[in-house]
Design a protein around this motif. Structure first.
Motif, PDB file in Angstrom:
ATOM      1  N   ASP A 242      -7.054  10.478   2.769  1.00  0.00           N
ATOM      2  CA  ASP A 242      -6.435   9.168   2.552  1.00  0.00           C
ATOM      3  C   ASP A 242      -7.404   8.049   2.911  1.00  0.00           C
ATOM      4  O   ASP A 242      -7.543   7.071   2.190  1.00  0.00           O
ATOM      5  CB  ASP A 242      -5.167   9.038   3.406  1.00  0.00           C
ATOM      6  CG  ASP A 242      -3.945   9.436   2.591  1.00  0.00           C
ATOM      7  OD1 ASP A 242      -4.123  10.074   1.550  1.00  0.00           O
ATOM      8  OD2 ASP A 242      -2.817   9.090   3.006  1.00  0.00           O
TER       9      ASP A 242
ATOM     10  N   ASP B 243       0.811  -1.220   0.000  1.00  0.00           N
ATOM     11  CA  ASP B 243       0.000   0.000   0.000  1.00  0.00           C
ATOM     12  C   ASP B 243       0.846   1.273   0.000  1.00  0.00           C
ATOM     13  O   ASP B 243       0.348   2.356   0.280  1.00  0.00           O
ATOM     14  CB  ASP B 243      -0.970  -0.001   1.188  1.00  0.00           C
ATOM     15  CG  ASP B 243      -0.250   0.060   2.514  1.00  0.00           C
ATOM     16  OD1 ASP B 243       0.994   0.097   2.519  1.00  0.00           O
ATOM     17  OD2 ASP B 243      -0.930   0.065   3.556  1.00  0.00           O
ATOM     18  N   GLY B 244       2.116   1.127  -0.314  1.00  0.00           N
ATOM     19  CA  GLY B 244       2.956   2.315  -0.496  1.00  0.00           C
ATOM     20  C   GLY B 244       3.570   2.845   0.763  1.00  0.00           C
ATOM     21  O   GLY B 244       4.415   3.730   0.720  1.00  0.00           O
TER      22      GLY B 244
ATOM     23  N   SER C  90       3.201   6.634 -11.114  1.00  0.00           N
ATOM     24  CA  SER C  90       3.198   6.679  -9.649  1.00  0.00           C
ATOM     25  C   SER C  90       3.350   8.118  -9.174  1.00  0.00           C
ATOM     26  O   SER C  90       3.610   8.355  -8.007  1.00  0.00           O
ATOM     27  CB  SER C  90       4.354   5.829  -9.129  1.00  0.00           C
ATOM     28  OG  SER C  90       5.562   6.303  -9.687  1.00  0.00           O
TER      29      SER C  90
ATOM     30  N   TYR D 237      -4.857   3.200  -5.408  1.00  0.00           N
ATOM     31  CA  TYR D 237      -4.809   4.461  -4.660  1.00  0.00           C
ATOM     32  C   TYR D 237      -4.309   5.576  -5.579  1.00  0.00           C
ATOM     33  O   TYR D 237      -4.873   6.664  -5.645  1.00  0.00           O
ATOM     34  CB  TYR D 237      -3.875   4.298  -3.450  1.00  0.00           C
ATOM     35  CG  TYR D 237      -3.668   5.556  -2.657  1.00  0.00           C
ATOM     36  CD1 TYR D 237      -4.429   5.812  -1.516  1.00  0.00           C
ATOM     37  CD2 TYR D 237      -2.723   6.502  -3.034  1.00  0.00           C
ATOM     38  CE1 TYR D 237      -4.253   6.976  -0.790  1.00  0.00           C
ATOM     39  CE2 TYR D 237      -2.528   7.669  -2.323  1.00  0.00           C
ATOM     40  CZ  TYR D 237      -3.292   7.899  -1.190  1.00  0.00           C
ATOM     41  OH  TYR D 237      -3.111   9.053  -0.483  1.00  0.00           O
ATOM     42  N   ARG D 238      -3.221   5.276  -6.289  1.00  0.00           N
ATOM     43  CA  ARG D 238      -2.626   6.301  -7.161  1.00  0.00           C
ATOM     44  C   ARG D 238      -3.565   6.675  -8.303  1.00  0.00           C
ATOM     45  O   ARG D 238      -3.596   7.831  -8.727  1.00  0.00           O
ATOM     46  CB  ARG D 238      -1.279   5.807  -7.702  1.00  0.00           C
ATOM     47  CG  ARG D 238      -0.193   5.913  -6.654  1.00  0.00           C
ATOM     48  CD  ARG D 238       1.096   5.241  -7.049  1.00  0.00           C
ATOM     49  NE  ARG D 238       2.131   5.551  -6.067  1.00  0.00           N
ATOM     50  CZ  ARG D 238       3.207   4.793  -5.858  1.00  0.00           C
ATOM     51  NH1 ARG D 238       3.388   3.678  -6.547  1.00  0.00           N
ATOM     52  NH2 ARG D 238       4.099   5.151  -4.954  1.00  0.00           N
TER      53      ARG D 238
ATOM     54  N   ILE E 162       2.593   9.185  -2.447  1.00  0.00           N
ATOM     55  CA  ILE E 162       2.778   8.243  -1.343  1.00  0.00           C
ATOM     56  C   ILE E 162       1.717   8.551  -0.282  1.00  0.00           C
ATOM     57  O   ILE E 162       1.625   9.690   0.192  1.00  0.00           O
ATOM     58  CB  ILE E 162       4.185   8.384  -0.737  1.00  0.00           C
ATOM     59  CG1 ILE E 162       5.215   7.994  -1.803  1.00  0.00           C
ATOM     60  CG2 ILE E 162       4.342   7.501   0.495  1.00  0.00           C
ATOM     61  CD1 ILE E 162       6.626   8.306  -1.424  1.00  0.00           C
TER      62      ILE E 162
ATOM     63  N   ARG F 218      -3.164   1.448   4.137  1.00  0.00           N
ATOM     64  CA  ARG F 218      -4.483   1.006   3.701  1.00  0.00           C
ATOM     65  C   ARG F 218      -5.384   0.704   4.898  1.00  0.00           C
ATOM     66  O   ARG F 218      -4.957   0.071   5.865  1.00  0.00           O
ATOM     67  CB  ARG F 218      -4.319  -0.260   2.863  1.00  0.00           C
ATOM     68  CG  ARG F 218      -5.610  -0.793   2.299  1.00  0.00           C
ATOM     69  CD  ARG F 218      -5.366  -2.090   1.573  1.00  0.00           C
ATOM     70  NE  ARG F 218      -6.584  -2.603   0.988  1.00  0.00           N
ATOM     71  CZ  ARG F 218      -6.687  -3.795   0.412  1.00  0.00           C
ATOM     72  NH1 ARG F 218      -5.617  -4.570   0.340  1.00  0.00           N
ATOM     73  NH2 ARG F 218      -7.829  -4.199  -0.087  1.00  0.00           N
TER      74      ARG F 218
ATOM     75  N   TRP G  71      -8.781   5.107   0.539  1.00  0.00           N
ATOM     76  CA  TRP G  71      -8.599   3.676   0.849  1.00  0.00           C
ATOM     77  C   TRP G  71      -9.941   2.947   0.927  1.00  0.00           C
ATOM     78  O   TRP G  71     -10.053   1.797   0.521  1.00  0.00           O
ATOM     79  CB  TRP G  71      -7.824   3.494   2.160  1.00  0.00           C
ATOM     80  CG  TRP G  71      -6.344   3.711   2.022  1.00  0.00           C
ATOM     81  CD1 TRP G  71      -5.566   4.554   2.747  1.00  0.00           C
ATOM     82  CD2 TRP G  71      -5.453   3.051   1.100  1.00  0.00           C
ATOM     83  NE1 TRP G  71      -4.254   4.485   2.350  1.00  0.00           N
ATOM     84  CE2 TRP G  71      -4.157   3.563   1.332  1.00  0.00           C
ATOM     85  CE3 TRP G  71      -5.610   2.107   0.096  1.00  0.00           C
ATOM     86  CZ2 TRP G  71      -3.036   3.151   0.616  1.00  0.00           C
ATOM     87  CZ3 TRP G  71      -4.504   1.695  -0.629  1.00  0.00           C
ATOM     88  CH2 TRP G  71      -3.247   2.212  -0.369  1.00  0.00           C
TER      89      TRP G  71
ATOM     90  N   ILE H  38      -1.768   0.068  -3.740  1.00  0.00           N
ATOM     91  CA  ILE H  38      -1.135   1.364  -4.007  1.00  0.00           C
ATOM     92  C   ILE H  38      -1.404   1.817  -5.445  1.00  0.00           C
ATOM     93  O   ILE H  38      -1.539   3.006  -5.715  1.00  0.00           O
ATOM     94  CB  ILE H  38       0.394   1.308  -3.719  1.00  0.00           C
ATOM     95  CG1 ILE H  38       1.061   2.672  -3.932  1.00  0.00           C
ATOM     96  CG2 ILE H  38       1.082   0.269  -4.565  1.00  0.00           C
ATOM     97  CD1 ILE H  38       0.595   3.732  -2.997  1.00  0.00           C
TER      98      ILE H  38
END
Lengths: 274, 455
Positions: free
Chosen positions: B416, A265-266, B205, B395-396, B308, B313, B420, B392
């Motif tokens: 965030d 999850d980064g 990214s 998310y991005r 980032i 999560r 998520w 991720i």
């Protein structure tokens, strides 16, 4: 000159004998020794057929040589022997029908158990028969692989027919434990492909609409080529992937790493950079 | 009969020779280039050739932030007591790990660089490179000692040339010689292959305003793009991967440069205006734009450009999924407007008439990308995620959007935790129970539905 042709035709059986003799030592037929027990049996079958065809080839060439030689003698100056016409021999016809038929029947029966073990699911090793390790889906031009993943305790889960939230995915990278049989379910997304592990002597077409079970066993840990043996389109040559056979523990570790990577999850990235 | 025989031999021979002839690859131009007046076309063509060369004779233009060669650097000191040294103390800008014995060393500045027209006599081969003492040993003494500060390059253009060869082998038949996404296979593909010439890559990214990182490109090359024709090239060696990425970036920068050039010259209407512009403002504007382009790519490679999450999560719980679903259909996130309430990619925006970048309406309703291709929002129930299936990655996609497409960035609009929650919900969609009446199970009458316990 007449006898030159006799010698010319006799040269080829000698060459065939030599090639048959040295081919296994130089790996002219296979990319090295078979890396699986069933592959070894397939090699044995192959070499048996090679020996039979070599013997037959030498026999027929010797007969041809004999005919040419006697023909040459008859046409020598001073020879009174004449060529004679034969309409045919019922006995000979029967012999050269029955002998090859017998040889073919022998090969057909002799290879049957290898074929069954290779292709018939009820003859697969029992421990893998209903427990595929992964689903391999061919696609123009790559191999997409779905693993059933691991549970919370780290134990591998069974592969379900449909994708599950716990599944893990790779592409062109098939990892399996070595030293034990494993089975995969083979599918294709588009055209007909062919799952080919040359070092393990496994080749199986992937047919649209079918899920085909394929089992194999890598004797030693290592990296093997996974290719498509079907001319499945313009980019066919790009379907080069790898089979990585590794010990049971390192395979399970790899699955855990794959799981960790897939759940990334980064956030670790942040701490690494700090 | 004899004439027929001779003719057929000649025809056969010409057919064979024709077949054996090698097609010389050439860069094609943008459509807008062909709309320029001829005088402007000449300037654009010459400018591109001067700074980028041709597919077979590339120019390593130092202004571009690319790794053209194995290494480059400056001399800091030369071996003492010799006028023709073969051992140099150097400081490297790039490539400390990539210097290999046998590579050529060429000079970019100083007395070792021959004047134009003179023969190059100072090219030497690397015998060894000692990173600890920063000493470069050459196979033969140089004709004269370089001065401290003189710049050199190891394996001049080697990385880019390697990249070009690999690109021609693996990528060109879809992405085209110029990177315009118009290779010979392209007409048969849906979605069409990426046209690099806008400098945009979809799955990155990085922040919305940034370009792709090198890692983004190599990740796509390594893993392919699920659900598209882009296959995985997992077995490429790291140096091959690097070479392809650099060449793709080079093509992308060339395409952007051409776009800038045709934009400058597109407004000019006669030879006089072209001449005036070339003599007065062109050079300065071009230099500025190239510096801007280079800086933009450079900045995108820096860690600050990465998206980032501040928080990890959120755990996948029924509450998180419920929150995700609520956001998914809300006006705040507007996911359903394109992806549809069921995630099937059939939201109302797919039926609306959209406007192109010039403000004109597209002929057909639906969404379009920056390349002008019609675009279908992803069907989120297939479980295929083109930009990667890690949390991720999703998310991005939500945080920074998908570049070059109508998928917007929600990084500032959503927290965030909210992102998520949406990620969790979207990842659960392929496994979500479908509504009655959607064709996957028998219809349940409403009264029975109402009495069923809503767990």
């Amino acid at each position: 000159m007449k006898r030159f042709w006799v010698l010319f035709f006799m040269f080829w059986p000698l060459l065939a004998l030599y090639v048959c003799w040295v081919a296994p030592a130089y790996d002219w037929w296979f990319p090295g020794a078979a890396a699986s027990p069933l592959g070894q049996r397939i090699d044995d079958l192959f070499y048996l057929i090679l020996i039979i065809t070599t013997v037959v080839f030498i026999g027929t060439q010797a007969a041809l040589g004999y005919v040419l030689w006697t023909g040459a003698q008859r046409s020598d100056e001073g020879s009174e022997e004449r060529a004679w016409f034969s309409h045919g021999s019922h006995n000979l016809e029967v012999i050269w029908t029955i002998v090859p038929a017998g040889v073919l029947l022998f090969i057909a029966l002799y290879q049957m158990d290898v074929w069954a073990e290779y292709r018939i699911k009820t003859s697969f090793p029992e421990e893998v028969r209903n427990d595929p390790i992964a689903e391999v889906t061919a696609r123009q031009f790559e191999w997409r692989i779905r693993y059933p993943g691991v549970d919370a305790e780290g134990n591998p889960l069974p592969l379900m027919p449909d994708p599950q939230p716990t599944d893990l995915y790779t592409v062109n990278d098939l990892h399996v434990p070595s030293g034990r049989p494993v089975m995969i379910n083979l599918r294709t997304d588009d055209v007909q492909h062919s799952f080919f592990l040359p070092e393990l002597r496994v080749k199986q077409d992937a047919v649209p609409g079918l899920v085909i079970p394929v089992w194999f066993e890598a004797t030693k840990s290592g990296e093997y080529a996974l290719l498509c043996a079907e001319l499945c389109g313009w980019g066919h040559y790009k379907m080069k992937a790898r089979l990585v056979a590794e010990s049971e523990t390192s395979w399970q570790t790899w699955l855990q790493e794959l799981k960790a990577e897939q759940e990334f999850d980064g956030v670790v990235e942040t701490s690494e950079e700090e | 009969m004899r004439v027929l025989y001779v003719t057929s031999v000649i025809l056969g021979a010409s057919a064979i020779l024709q077949g054996c002839g090698r097609m010389q690859p050439e860069f094609s131009h943008r459509d807008e280039f062909h709309e320029l007046i001829p005088a402007a076309q000449v300037v654009v063509e010459d400018t591109l050739r001067e700074h980028y060369g041709s597919p077979t004779d590339m120019v390593a233009w130092e202004k571009l932030p690319l790794k053209f060669s194995a290494a480059s650097g400056r001399v800091t000191a030369v071996e003492e007591g010799t006028a023709t040294p073969s051992s140099l103390q150097v400081s490297l800008n790039t490539g400390a790990d990539d210097i290999q014995p046998g590579q050529n060393v060429d000079w970019l500045t100083g007395t070792l660089l021959p004047a134009s027209g003179e023969e190059y006599t100072a090219t030497r081969e690397v015998v060894s490179w000692d990173p600890e003492t920063s000493t470069l040993t050459l196979d033969a003494p140089l004709p004269e000692a370089p001065a401290p500060g003189d710049r050199f390059v190891v394996d001049l253009g080697g990385v880019l040339e390697h990249g070009r060869t690999l690109y021609a082998e693996h990528c060109q038949h879809c992405h085209g010689v110029s990177g315009d996404g118009a290779g010979p296979t392209a007409p048969y593909l849906n979605p069409p292959p990426r046209d690099y010439r806008l400098g945009k890559f979809k799955f990155t990214s990085t922040q919305t305003s940034n370009r792709a990182t090198r890692e983004d490109l190599s990740r796509v090359i390594e893993n392919g793009i699920a659900g598209t024709y882009m296959p995985s090239f997992k077995l490429l060696e790291p140096d091959e991967m690097q070479a392809i990425v650099e060449y793709v970036l080079w093509l992308s920068m060339r395409g952007e440069t051409e776009l800038n050039l045709v934009t400058y010259f597109g407004e000019l209407e006669d030879d006089e205006e072209v001449q005036e512009y070339v003599e007065e403002d062109f050079k300065e504007e071009f230099e500025d734009d190239i510096s801007f382009l280079a800086r933009r790519w450079e900045v995108s490679q820096e860690p600050a450009a990465l998206v980032i999450p501040k928080e990890g999560r959120v755990e996948v719980t029924p509450e998180s999924l419920r929150r995700g679903r609520a956001l998914y259909v809300s006006d705040k996130a507007k996911c359903a407007s394109c992806h549809g309430t069921e995630g099937l990619g059939n939201g109302p925006q797919t039926l609306a008439v959209q406007k192109d970048p010039d403000g004109n309406e597209y002929e057909h309703p639906g969404l379009y990308d920056d390349w002008g291709n019609p675009l279908e929002p992803r069907n989120l129930r297939t479980g295929i995620y083109r930009g990667g299936r890690r949390p991720i990655d999703l998310y991005r996609r939500i945080y920074a959007g998908i570049k070059g497409t109508p998928m917007p960035a929600f990084g500032t609009a959503l927290s965030d935790q909210e992102i998520w929650d949406i990620v969790n919900y979207v990842m659960s969609m392929p496994f979500e129970e479908r509504e009655p009446g959607d064709g996957t199970k028998p219809y349940t009458p409403p009264e029975q539905l109402a009495t069923a316990s809503p767990e």
